[in-house]
Design a protein around this motif. Structure first.
Motif, PDB file in Angstrom:
ATOM      1  N   ARG A   1      51.206 -29.227  28.299  1.00 57.58           N
ATOM      2  CA  ARG A   1      52.028 -28.133  27.775  1.00 57.58           C
ATOM      3  C   ARG A   1      53.453 -28.219  28.306  1.00 57.58           C
ATOM      4  NH1 ARG A   1      54.193 -23.252  28.272  1.00 57.58           N
ATOM      5  NH2 ARG A   1      53.947 -21.779  26.572  1.00 57.58           N
ATOM      6  N   GLU A   2      53.598 -28.505  29.594  1.00 62.36           N
ATOM      7  CA  GLU A   2      54.932 -28.612  30.183  1.00 62.36           C
ATOM      8  C   GLU A   2      55.743 -29.723  29.509  1.00 62.36           C
ATOM      9  OE1 GLU A   2      56.400 -26.530  32.367  1.00 62.36           O
ATOM     10  OE2 GLU A   2      54.576 -25.345  32.199  1.00 62.36           O
ATOM     11  N   LEU A   3      55.112 -30.868  29.280  1.00 65.76           N
ATOM     12  CA  LEU A   3      55.811 -31.962  28.597  1.00 65.76           C
ATOM     13  C   LEU A   3      56.126 -31.581  27.151  1.00 65.76           C
ATOM     14  CD1 LEU A   3      53.956 -35.127  29.971  1.00 65.76           C
ATOM     15  CD2 LEU A   3      56.201 -34.232  30.632  1.00 65.76           C
ATOM     16  N   GLY A   4      55.221 -30.845  26.520  1.00 66.40           N
ATOM     17  CA  GLY A   4      55.450 -30.385  25.154  1.00 66.40           C
ATOM     18  C   GLY A   4      56.611 -29.421  25.062  1.00 66.40           C
ATOM     19  N   VAL A   5      56.708 -28.509  26.016  1.00 64.08           N
ATOM     20  CA  VAL A   5      57.813 -27.543  26.021  1.00 64.08           C
ATOM     21  C   VAL A   5      59.143 -28.263  26.238  1.00 64.08           C
ATOM     22  CG1 VAL A   5      58.826 -25.604  27.305  1.00 64.08           C
ATOM     23  CG2 VAL A   5      56.409 -25.555  26.673  1.00 64.08           C
ATOM     24  N   LYS A   6      59.154 -29.262  27.108  1.00 62.29           N
ATOM     25  CA  LYS A   6      60.383 -30.054  27.307  1.00 62.29           C
ATOM     26  C   LYS A   6      60.784 -30.753  26.016  1.00 62.29           C
ATOM     27  CE  LYS A   6      60.134 -30.963  32.244  1.00 62.29           C
ATOM     28  NZ  LYS A   6      59.971 -31.971  33.288  1.00 62.29           N
ATOM     29  N   LYS A   7      59.809 -31.289  25.310  1.00 60.61           N
ATOM     30  CA  LYS A   7      60.090 -31.961  24.036  1.00 60.61           C
ATOM     31  C   LYS A   7      60.579 -30.948  23.005  1.00 60.61           C
ATOM     32  CE  LYS A   7      60.014 -35.807  21.803  1.00 60.61           C
ATOM     33  NZ  LYS A   7      60.865 -36.913  22.222  1.00 60.61           N
ATOM     34  N   GLN A   8      60.001 -29.750  23.035  1.00 63.70           N
ATOM     35  CA  GLN A   8      60.378 -28.698  22.092  1.00 63.70           C
ATOM     36  C   GLN A   8      61.861 -28.349  22.218  1.00 63.70           C
ATOM     37  OE1 GLN A   8      57.927 -24.998  21.222  1.00 63.70           O
ATOM     38  NE2 GLN A   8      59.424 -24.209  22.683  1.00 63.70           N
ATOM     39  N   ILE A   9      62.379 -28.328  23.422  1.00 61.34           N
ATOM     40  CA  ILE A   9      63.797 -28.005  23.634  1.00 61.34           C
ATOM     41  C   ILE A   9      64.676 -28.984  22.859  1.00 61.34           C
ATOM     42  CG2 ILE A   9      65.645 -27.941  25.378  1.00 61.34           C
ATOM     43  CD1 ILE A   9      63.420 -26.870  27.340  1.00 61.34           C
ATOM     44  N   LYS A  10      64.339 -30.257  22.922  1.00 60.34           N
ATOM     45  CA  LYS A  10      65.106 -31.279  22.188  1.00 60.34           C
ATOM     46  C   LYS A  10      64.922 -31.121  20.680  1.00 60.34           C
ATOM     47  CE  LYS A  10      64.835 -34.564  25.972  1.00 60.34           C
ATOM     48  NZ  LYS A  10      64.223 -35.788  26.466  1.00 60.34           N
ATOM     49  N   LEU A  11      63.687 -30.828  20.277  1.00 61.81           N
ATOM     50  CA  LEU A  11      63.425 -30.660  18.840  1.00 61.81           C
ATOM     51  C   LEU A  11      64.207 -29.484  18.266  1.00 61.81           C
ATOM     52  CD1 LEU A  11      59.563 -31.263  18.709  1.00 61.81           C
ATOM     53  CD2 LEU A  11      61.366 -32.801  17.903  1.00 61.81           C
ATOM     54  N   LEU A  12      64.275 -28.385  19.002  1.00 57.42           N
ATOM     55  CA  LEU A  12      64.983 -27.198  18.519  1.00 57.42           C
ATOM     56  C   LEU A  12      66.471 -27.481  18.324  1.00 57.42           C
ATOM     57  CD1 LEU A  12      63.235 -24.347  20.524  1.00 57.42           C
ATOM     58  CD2 LEU A  12      62.876 -25.021  18.141  1.00 57.42           C
ATOM     59  N   GLU A  13      67.029 -28.321  19.173  1.00 54.68           N
ATOM     60  CA  GLU A  13      68.436 -28.715  18.987  1.00 54.68           C
ATOM     61  C   GLU A  13      68.590 -29.482  17.675  1.00 54.68           C
ATOM     62  OE1 GLU A  13      69.758 -30.889  22.430  1.00 54.68           O
ATOM     63  OE2 GLU A  13      69.403 -29.184  23.766  1.00 54.68           O
ATOM     64  N   GLU A  14      67.654 -30.387  17.401  1.00 59.69           N
ATOM     65  CA  GLU A  14      67.706 -31.172  16.164  1.00 59.69           C
ATOM     66  C   GLU A  14      67.476 -30.292  14.931  1.00 59.69           C
ATOM     67  OE1 GLU A  14      65.065 -34.567  16.221  1.00 59.69           O
ATOM     68  OE2 GLU A  14      65.646 -35.040  18.287  1.00 59.69           O
ATOM     69  N   TRP A  15      66.572 -29.327  15.043  1.00 57.26           N
ATOM     70  CA  TRP A  15      66.213 -28.479  13.906  1.00 57.26           C
ATOM     71  C   TRP A  15      67.204 -27.345  13.679  1.00 57.26           C
ATOM     72  CZ3 TRP A  15      60.486 -27.411  15.639  1.00 57.26           C
ATOM     73  CH2 TRP A  15      59.732 -28.589  15.545  1.00 57.26           C
ATOM     74  N   GLY A  16      68.016 -27.026  14.672  1.00 56.32           N
ATOM     75  CA  GLY A  16      68.912 -25.872  14.556  1.00 56.32           C
ATOM     76  C   GLY A  16      68.201 -24.573  14.879  1.00 56.32           C
ATOM     77  N   GLY A  17      67.137 -24.642  15.662  1.00 54.38           N
ATOM     78  CA  GLY A  17      66.357 -23.467  16.036  1.00 54.38           C
ATOM     79  C   GLY A  17      64.943 -23.559  15.500  1.00 54.38           C
ATOM     80  N   PHE A  18      64.128 -22.593  15.876  1.00 55.61           N
ATOM     81  CA  PHE A  18      62.769 -22.536  15.335  1.00 55.61           C
ATOM     82  C   PHE A  18      62.825 -22.359  13.823  1.00 55.61           C
ATOM     83  CE2 PHE A  18      61.521 -21.226  19.699  1.00 55.61           C
ATOM     84  CZ  PHE A  18      60.460 -22.090  19.886  1.00 55.61           C
ATOM     85  N   PRO A  19      61.865 -22.915  13.101  1.00 54.79           N
ATOM     86  CA  PRO A  19      61.853 -22.721  11.649  1.00 54.79           C
ATOM     87  C   PRO A  19      61.839 -21.255  11.226  1.00 54.79           C
ATOM     88  CG  PRO A  19      60.431 -24.541  12.212  1.00 54.79           C
ATOM     89  CD  PRO A  19      60.863 -23.903  13.518  1.00 54.79           C
ATOM     90  N   THR A  20      61.249 -20.375  12.025  1.00 52.83           N
ATOM     91  CA  THR A  20      61.281 -18.949  11.667  1.00 52.83           C
ATOM     92  C   THR A  20      62.712 -18.447  11.606  1.00 52.83           C
ATOM     93  OG1 THR A  20      60.819 -18.515  14.006  1.00 52.83           O
ATOM     94  CG2 THR A  20      58.997 -18.222  12.468  1.00 52.83           C
ATOM     95  N   LEU A  21      63.532 -18.875  12.540  1.00 51.15           N
ATOM     96  CA  LEU A  21      64.943 -18.493  12.544  1.00 51.15           C
ATOM     97  C   LEU A  21      65.663 -19.114  11.352  1.00 51.15           C
ATOM     98  CD1 LEU A  21      67.709 -17.559  13.766  1.00 51.15           C
ATOM     99  CD2 LEU A  21      67.650 -19.681  15.081  1.00 51.15           C
ATOM    100  N   THR A  22      65.522 -20.406  11.183  1.00 51.21           N
ATOM    101  CA  THR A  22      66.276 -21.078  10.118  1.00 51.21           C
ATOM    102  C   THR A  22      65.869 -20.585   8.740  1.00 51.21           C
ATOM    103  OG1 THR A  22      64.756 -22.976  10.074  1.00 51.21           O
ATOM    104  CG2 THR A  22      66.667 -23.131  11.534  1.00 51.21           C
ATOM    105  N   MET A  23      64.599 -20.258   8.554  1.00 53.79           N
ATOM    106  CA  MET A  23      64.134 -19.771   7.246  1.00 53.79           C
ATOM    107  C   MET A  23      64.669 -18.387   6.916  1.00 53.79           C
ATOM    108  SD  MET A  23      60.182 -20.920   7.117  1.00 53.79           S
ATOM    109  CE  MET A  23      59.698 -22.619   6.922  1.00 53.79           C
TER     110      MET A  23
END
Length: 192
Positions: free
Chosen positions: A12-34
């Motif tokens: 989970r810790e490694l996943g959360v670290k990866k999520q931080i990078k993904l959110l930068e690429e996505w421009g935020g969580f999909p709930t926000l962007t949608m």
């Protein structure tokens, strides 16, 4: 039991670290962007219903039109994030919102798998190397004499390596995140 808990926590810790990078690429969580007016992932009529519901039910929330959103995108992203937090709190009942609960699990699992992907690839390669070493020690690399169970272990190792490399991807995580976001936002149609 403690070891499994530790492994799950580590993943989970490694996943959360990866999520931080993904959110930068996505421009935020999909709930926000949608929820953004400038995003067309959701048709405009549905998005209007979601905006109307959130404006009506979330105290103090300001839902902009497109021009307002373009002028102050950071401010309105905060508004949308606030609305999403409100939705999350209203949909905590995993029995009533079972599909949302399942989509959340799927997203967390895929995110965590992406976080441990390098480790999974290394372990898969090590397993193949260890099997080759075992074959060289016990069968002098005579591949024709290998029993079926040895071939099956090679096949399983190769399948796992293939899955780690080609299935556990950013796109896979994004697809599960989008599915979760759609289900969360659709709860606007169901909340009493």
């Amino acid at each position: 039991m403690i070891i499994l808990f530790f492994i799950a926590k580590f993943c989970r810790e490694l996943g959360v670290k990866k999520q931080i990078k993904l959110l930068e690429e996505w421009g935020g969580f999909p709930t926000l962007t949608m929820l953004r007016n400038r995003d067309n992932s959701i048709d405009s009529a549905t998005k209007k219903r979601y905006h109307h519901f959130l404006k009506k039910n979330v105290k103090g929330i300001v839902i902009p039109n497109l021009q307002e959103e373009l002028r102050k995108p950071d401010f309105y992203d905060q508004q949308y994030n606030s609305a999403v937090k409100w939705l999350l709190e209203k949909t905590r009942d995993k029995h009533k919102y079972y599909l949302l609960f399942q989509d959340n699990i799927n997203y967390g699992f895929s995110r965590n798998m992406l976080g441990v992907k390098p480790i999974g690839i290394i372990i898969s390669i090590l397993a193949i190397i260890i099997n080759i070493f075992g074959v060289s020690q016990n069968y002098n690399l005579n591949w024709n004499e290998l029993p079926l169970k040895i071939w099956l272990t090679f096949l399983i190792d190769i399948i796992f390596l293939f899955l780690w490399v080609f299935f556990v991807t950013k796109n896979w995580v994004n697809n599960t995140a989008v599915a979760y976001a759609r289900t969360l936002l659709a709860s606007c149609e169901k909340i009493d």
